[in-house]
Design an enzyme around this catalytic site. Structure first.
Site, short mmCIF file in Angstrom:
data_model
loop_
_atom_site.label_atom_id
_atom_site.label_comp_id
_atom_site.label_asym_id
_atom_site.label_seq_id
_atom_site.Cartn_x
_atom_site.Cartn_y
_atom_site.Cartn_z
N ASP A 92 0.81 -1.22 0.00
CA ASP A 92 0.00 0.00 0.00
C ASP A 92 0.85 1.28 0.00
OD1 ASP A 92 -2.21 -1.67 0.11
OD2 ASP A 92 -2.25 -1.64 2.31
N GLN A 122 2.09 -6.19 -3.14
CA GLN A 122 2.51 -6.23 -1.74
C GLN A 122 3.74 -5.33 -1.55
OE1 GLN A 122 1.66 -9.69 -3.21
NE2 GLN A 122 -0.27 -8.78 -2.66
N LYS A 133 1.99 2.08 -5.00
CA LYS A 133 2.55 1.49 -6.23
C LYS A 133 1.65 1.76 -7.42
CE LYS A 133 2.48 -2.52 -4.27
NZ LYS A 133 2.11 -2.10 -2.90
N GLY A 147 -4.43 -4.48 -3.72
CA GLY A 147 -5.41 -3.47 -4.10
C GLY A 147 -4.63 -2.23 -4.49
N HIS A 148 -4.62 -1.91 -5.77
CA HIS A 148 -3.83 -0.77 -6.27
C HIS A 148 -4.79 0.32 -6.74
CE1 HIS A 148 -0.33 -3.75 -7.18
NE2 HIS A 148 -0.63 -3.67 -5.90
P1 GDP Z 1 -0.67 0.26 -3.53
O1 GDP Z 1 -1.26 -1.02 -3.04
O2 GDP Z 1 0.77 0.37 -3.24
O3 GDP Z 1 -1.00 0.53 -4.96
O4 GDP Z 1 -1.37 1.43 -2.68
P2 GDP Z 1 -2.94 1.55 -2.33
O5 GDP Z 1 -3.67 1.97 -3.54
O6 GDP Z 1 -3.40 0.32 -1.63
O7 GDP Z 1 -2.91 2.68 -1.22
C1 GDP Z 1 -2.35 3.93 -1.47
C2 GDP Z 1 -3.42 5.00 -1.23
O8 GDP Z 1 -2.80 6.26 -1.13
C3 GDP Z 1 -4.42 5.13 -2.35
O9 GDP Z 1 -5.65 5.53 -1.82
C4 GDP Z 1 -3.83 6.23 -3.24
O10 GDP Z 1 -4.82 6.93 -3.99
C5 GDP Z 1 -3.22 7.13 -2.20
N1 GDP Z 1 -2.00 7.84 -2.59
C6 GDP Z 1 -0.99 7.47 -3.43
N2 GDP Z 1 -0.01 8.39 -3.42
C7 GDP Z 1 -0.39 9.37 -2.56
C8 GDP Z 1 0.23 10.58 -2.11
O11 GDP Z 1 1.34 10.94 -2.47
N3 GDP Z 1 -0.47 11.32 -1.21
C9 GDP Z 1 -1.70 10.94 -0.75
N4 GDP Z 1 -2.30 11.73 0.13
N5 GDP Z 1 -2.31 9.80 -1.15
C10 GDP Z 1 -1.65 9.02 -2.04
P1 IMO Z 2 -0.79 -4.27 -2.19
O1 IMO Z 2 -0.33 -4.83 -3.50
C1 IMO Z 2 -0.95 -4.59 2.14
C2 IMO Z 2 -1.00 -8.64 3.84
C3 IMO Z 2 -2.27 -9.07 4.52
C4 IMO Z 2 -1.72 -10.02 5.59
C5 IMO Z 2 -0.57 -10.68 4.86
C6 IMO Z 2 -0.89 -12.06 4.30
O2 IMO Z 2 -2.10 -3.59 -2.25
O3 IMO Z 2 0.28 -3.45 -1.57
P2 IMO Z 2 -2.38 -12.86 2.22
O4 IMO Z 2 -3.84 -12.70 1.96
O5 IMO Z 2 -1.51 -12.29 1.17
O6 IMO Z 2 -2.00 -14.27 2.58
O7 IMO Z 2 -2.11 -11.99 3.59
O8 IMO Z 2 -0.19 -9.81 3.80
N1 IMO Z 2 -1.15 -8.17 2.44
C7 IMO Z 2 -1.10 -6.88 2.08
N2 IMO Z 2 -0.99 -5.76 2.83
N3 IMO Z 2 -0.99 -4.51 0.80
C8 IMO Z 2 -1.09 -5.62 0.03
O9 IMO Z 2 -1.04 -5.58 -1.31
C9 IMO Z 2 -1.18 -6.87 0.68
N4 IMO Z 2 -1.29 -8.15 0.24
C10 IMO Z 2 -1.26 -8.92 1.33
O10 IMO Z 2 -2.95 -7.98 5.10
O11 IMO Z 2 -1.18 -9.26 6.65
MG MG Z 3 -2.79 -1.71 -1.83
#
Ligand code: GDP
Ligand code: IMO
Ligand code: MG
Length: 407
Positions: free
Chosen positions: A12, A198, A15, A39-40
């Site tokens: 999270d 991840q 990416k 979840g991206h």
């Molecule tokens: P990922 O799994 O690495 O793709 O990240 P996620 O999408 O799960 O979580 C990142 C969250 O932060 C999302 O809601 C993005 O829209 C938000 N986000 C990404 N970059 C920034 C940033 O520079 N500032 C803020 N405030 N939010 C960001």
């Molecule tokens: P993105 O790509 C954050 C965490 C889960 C749990 C552990 C194992 O969005 O960054 P699993 O279901 O993979 O066996 O769970 O890994 N986890 C993540 N945490 N971002 C993710 O993906 C994750 N994918 C798995 O919360 O702690």
């Molecule tokens: Mg994510």
């Protein structure tokens, strides 16, 4: 050029946003690990896209995107995501491809995943998407790969439920299937982005085992899971937040505790730190530079995209974790022992806050001195340059100091 992008923390990191942003220069994007546990998020033109399986470069109509060999694929989740994209006007036909060596997450794995975690003395807090089971079955050599979906001789040996599931879905996948290594061998003079899911601290080998996911989300996983040999990787970009988050259980030495819990609650709200896949509140902490330095070293990270710097706009005195304290000792390196990680407490350095919104600043030099000093401190500590600074979730809120596509 083959550019690897990985999460440098516990997932999270942003990416999705960064991969989308730099995919304007990519021809092919290969997601190399994980499954629908990811979840991206991408925000573009006020529309929010949440991708779980499909690479984040898909919004650009000219790119080809591939679900790589290192992935474990839930077919229904894939179909749902394709339909959702089509509904948003993103045409996927002919340019979303799937590696024939990727593994399939059968529906029963999800229930097994949930039950297994529920019965653990120390639950991991998995996403319940069947990921750990799919990788375990793969390692036990009992898995079903994408190529196997079309092998009637092989399918005869499966149980009737599994067979029924596969027969009713395989025709929808057929057109997308490629031999990824042969495909990549044919990609010449084009930009390939290998997208991780991840984060490296959730990697099966490098991460905080056993509180990890089961795939290879590290940079080395990009070669294996992305259909190229290891010497073909040209650059590795690590994505990292200006603070730290973690979803699920497991050690988190720099987590906000005690007096800092309120700060953690504030940052969770400002940064909207709730999981994309499960909706769970993310745990929040200081930027852990000890962990980040370890991840840079073990992944050959050459530069960092530092995201969420704007979330610290209103924090008077941001702190970073520069060492751990454990049993009267100071640790400078990231320990492997789960007990040491559980008991390690952060040694922090307080930096200056900037107390002004930075979300609309588009050049590095225009950032407040204190914000630049924060970035400088990070770079020096990890001995790795910060090439991109993200100051908000939209494409426009991105400051590029050095284009990661240049060698
Ligand atoms: P990922 O799994 O690495 O793709 O990240 P996620 O999408 O799960 O979580 C990142 C969250 O932060 C999302 O809601 C993005 O829209 C938000 N986000 C990404 N970059 C920034 C940033 O520079 N500032 C803020 N405030 N939010 C960001
Ligand atoms: P993105 O790509 C954050 C965490 C889960 C749990 C552990 C194992 O969005 O960054 P699993 O279901 O993979 O066996 O769970 O890994 N986890 C993540 N945490 N971002 C993710 O993906 C994750 N994918 C798995 O919360 O702690
Ligand atoms: Mg994510």
């Amino acid at each position: 050029m083959n550019l690897v992008v990985i999460g440098a923390q516990w997932g999270d990191e942003g990416k999705g946003k960064i991969v989308d942003f730099i995919s304007d220069q990519a021809d092919v994007i290969v997601r190399f690990s994980g499954g629908a546990n990811a979840g991206h998020t991408i925000v573009h033109d006020d529309v929010t896209y949440k991708l779980h399986l499909i690479p984040s470069g898909v919004l650009y109509p000219e790119t080809r995107v591939v679900l790589g060999t290192g992935m474990v694929i839930d077919l229904d989740a894939l179909f749902e995501e394709l339909e959702e994209l089509e509904r948003s006007g993103i045409s996927c036909a002919g340019r979303v491809l799937v590696s024939d060596r990727a593994h399939v997450v059968l529906p029963r794995y999800k229930q097994e995943d949930i039950e297994l975690d529920r019965n653990r003395i120390n639950p991991i807090g998995t996403t319940g998407r069947g990921i750990g089971i799919a990788y375990a079955v793969k390692s036990a050599r009992d898995g079903v790969r994408i190529v196997d979906l079309f092998d009637d001789t092989f399918l005869e040996d499966l149980g009737s439920e599994d067979r029924k599931y596969i027969y009713s879905r395989r025709d929808r996948v057929r057109e997308m299937v490629i031999d990824l290594s042969a495909y990549m061998n044919g990609v010449r003079n084009e930009n390939v982005l290998l997208e991780g899911a991840q984060g490296a601290l959730l990697d099966l080998d490098l991460g905080t085992y056993p509180y990890v996911s089961s795939g290879y989300s590290c940079a080395a996983g990009a070669a294996l899971g992305g259909g190229i040999g290891p010497k073909k990787i040209d650059r590795v970009l690590g994505v990292c937040k200006a603070y730290s988050t973690r979803v699920g259980n497991g050690p988190f030495p720099s987590e906000f505790r005690g007096d800092d819990t309120t700060l953690g609650d504030e940052i969770r709200e400002i940064g909207r730190e709730y999981g994309v896949t499960t909706g769970r509140a993310r745990r929040v902490g200081y930027l852990d530079l000890v962990a980040l330095r370890y991840i840079c070293r073990t992944n050959s990270i050459e530069s960092i995209a530092l995201t969420h710097l704007d979330v610290y706009d209103a924090v008077a005195a941001p702190r970073v974790c520069i060492a751990y304290e454990l049993d009267d000792e100071t640790l400078d390196d990231f320990p492997s022992s789960r007990t040491a990680l559980e008991n390690a407490r952060p040694v922090t350095r307080t930096l200056e806050g900037w107390n002004t919104p930075i979300g609309s600043i588009s050049s590095y030099d225009a950032l407040p001195d204190a914000a630049r000093a924060y970035v400088d401190f990070v770079e020096k500590f990890i001995d790795t340059p910060v090439d991109i600074v993200s100051v908000g979730y939209s494409r426009e809120q991105t400051i590029v100091r050095r284009n990661p596509w240049t060698e």
